[in-house]
Write a protein that holds these residues in place. Sequence first.
Motif, PDB file in Angstrom:
ATOM      1  N   ASP A 205     -22.610  51.751  36.486  1.00  9.69           N
ATOM      2  CA  ASP A 205     -21.923  51.949  37.764  1.00  9.69           C
ATOM      3  C   ASP A 205     -20.888  53.075  37.709  1.00  9.69           C
ATOM      4  N   GLY A 206     -20.748  53.712  36.546  1.00  6.80           N
ATOM      5  CA  GLY A 206     -19.809  54.814  36.411  1.00  6.80           C
ATOM      6  C   GLY A 206     -18.408  54.407  35.999  1.00  6.80           C
ATOM      7  N   ALA A 207     -18.189  53.112  35.717  1.00  6.22           N
ATOM      8  CA  ALA A 207     -16.868  52.641  35.305  1.00  6.22           C
ATOM      9  C   ALA A 207     -16.653  52.947  33.825  1.00  6.22           C
ATOM     10  N   LEU A 208     -15.476  53.498  33.486  1.00  7.55           N
ATOM     11  CA  LEU A 208     -15.168  53.865  32.107  1.00  7.55           C
ATOM     12  C   LEU A 208     -14.704  52.637  31.328  1.00  7.55           C
ATOM     13  N   HIS A 209     -15.325  52.406  30.191  1.00  5.91           N
ATOM     14  CA  HIS A 209     -14.975  51.267  29.343  1.00  5.91           C
ATOM     15  C   HIS A 209     -14.224  51.765  28.117  1.00  5.91           C
ATOM     16  N   LYS A 210     -12.986  51.286  27.961  1.00  9.00           N
ATOM     17  CA  LYS A 210     -12.153  51.681  26.828  1.00  9.00           C
ATOM     18  C   LYS A 210     -11.714  50.465  26.020  1.00  9.00           C
ATOM     19  N   MET A 211     -12.363  49.315  26.260  1.00  4.38           N
ATOM     20  CA  MET A 211     -12.034  48.091  25.529  1.00  4.38           C
ATOM     21  C   MET A 211     -13.309  47.562  24.874  1.00  4.38           C
ATOM     22  N   PRO A 212     -13.759  48.208  23.816  1.00  2.29           N
ATOM     23  CA  PRO A 212     -15.097  47.905  23.267  1.00  2.29           C
ATOM     24  C   PRO A 212     -15.226  46.510  22.673  1.00  2.29           C
ATOM     25  N   ILE A 213     -14.162  45.969  22.060  1.00  2.50           N
ATOM     26  CA  ILE A 213     -14.280  44.657  21.431  1.00  2.50           C
ATOM     27  C   ILE A 213     -14.542  43.594  22.490  1.00  2.50           C
ATOM     28  N   TYR A 214     -13.787  43.647  23.562  1.00  3.32           N
ATOM     29  CA  TYR A 214     -13.984  42.711  24.668  1.00  3.32           C
ATOM     30  C   TYR A 214     -15.399  42.858  25.234  1.00  3.32           C
ATOM     31  N   GLN A 215     -15.844  44.098  25.437  1.00  6.53           N
ATOM     32  CA  GLN A 215     -17.146  44.326  26.054  1.00  6.53           C
ATOM     33  C   GLN A 215     -18.283  43.829  25.177  1.00  6.53           C
ATOM     34  N   ILE A 216     -18.184  44.056  23.878  1.00  7.82           N
ATOM     35  CA  ILE A 216     -19.217  43.582  22.950  1.00  7.82           C
ATOM     36  C   ILE A 216     -19.336  42.060  23.005  1.00  7.82           C
ATOM     37  N   ALA A 217     -18.196  41.385  22.984  1.00  4.68           N
ATOM     38  CA  ALA A 217     -18.210  39.918  23.005  1.00  4.68           C
ATOM     39  C   ALA A 217     -18.818  39.387  24.300  1.00  4.68           C
ATOM     40  N   VAL A 218     -18.463  40.009  25.425  1.00  9.62           N
ATOM     41  CA  VAL A 218     -18.956  39.550  26.730  1.00  9.62           C
ATOM     42  C   VAL A 218     -20.441  39.847  26.898  1.00  9.62           C
ATOM     43  N   ASP A 219     -20.863  41.041  26.512  1.00  5.19           N
ATOM     44  CA  ASP A 219     -22.243  41.466  26.740  1.00  5.19           C
ATOM     45  C   ASP A 219     -23.251  40.763  25.844  1.00  5.19           C
TER      46      ASP A 219
END
Length: 417
Positions: free
Chosen positions: A228-242
């Motif tokens: 969607d074009g949103a910039l992700h700068k919190m990789p640890i959180y994103q990995i856990a959620v995804d």
Amino acid sequence: MPITVALGQCGNQISHCLTELMWDEGLRDGFFVEKQNGKVYARNVLIDMEPKVIESVMKKSEANAWNYSKTAAITARSGSGNNWAFGYSVLGERNQETIQRQIRKLAEDSDSINDGFLVMLAMAGGTGSGVGSRTVESIREEYGSKVPIVAHAVWPYSTGEVVVQNYNTLLTLNSLNNSTDGIIFHQNSSITDIIQSRFDLKNVAYSDINNYVAKELASILLPIKDSDGALHKMPIYQIAVDLCPSPNFKCLTPRSLPQLHNPKRAFLTYSNDLLLKYMHQLCLTGNFNENSGNMNMKSVTNRSIAMNAYIRGKNEGCEKIESCLNDDKIFSDKIAPTDRFNSYLAKKPFLKHETFLSTLSADQTLIEPLETVLSQSWDMFNHRAFLHRYEAYSIDSEHFVNSFAHLEQMQHSLKSL
């Protein structure tokens, strides 16, 4: 931005390679913090019970535009003797207050936003595995489930490192699975195979492995945009959620392409389509080496429950990535198709490659190495081989039996995908 907690020789060396790479690739507001005095510090805690490696890492940083803080290093006078129990019950317990004080200092830093913890360790020895397991448990106890913890663990060679490495790996994996939100694994044997065959380097040193692992981790952890074009700068959180939908599916496998030492060759040889096709085959078969990307192979030998794909540099959008890698043949039906796959894009080239593609997946890759650890550990355990080394530090047979039970359940869950 995450707090990086590096443990043992392997964890500290890979952590340093990763931190240098993050700085070189421009992630200066992620793994670093600039203080009022103008100095830039890495958000790292360096832990090893023998000071030699950490002293070397600290010295290397003196010539950089960034540094480790003077309180970042936590060492003792002697190591853990390749004994998980001694590292966990003695050295881990003895040094936990000092370790947690330094972690707390970084977590409460008003100049930073905490994205959780990236804990880096190896599984075969005593400090990374034993002190590491105790440290992760303490982090979870103090910060609870609201702050994500992702571990990066190096799986040992099947033979030739430490006589009790299967015990140490068994106990570490059980502890990490109970205390973290996800565990990213690299296998020494797989990385060695890639470097020997793809980089034409027959005598592979640990520094070669560390640099390769750091490159693969950086390709996943650098800031990136979603579909969607949103910039992700919190990789640890994103990995856990995804990628970590349940306690039985926390084991995460990275893969990356191209596997060429010279970026100019990658520029001349690879198109986005070819990278995606090769990655599709690697994910389908569970292989890592690009030489194994046989386009004619149609059978599925590796299933995934969830996957993230990251493409950096020249690309043609998320639709093409999804049409190739979000393949029903690869994925288990245990999770809805809308929740199993995420694609991320960055226009900035990575390490001078025109295009660089990585995936991180919860899949069946660990079934075979986990089977080896379980069978060899059971064989030693049934003969009571070396158990006295662990019992001397309060790790008794019941602790082993519980670890066997939990990991056999993990193995069963992976096989059922």
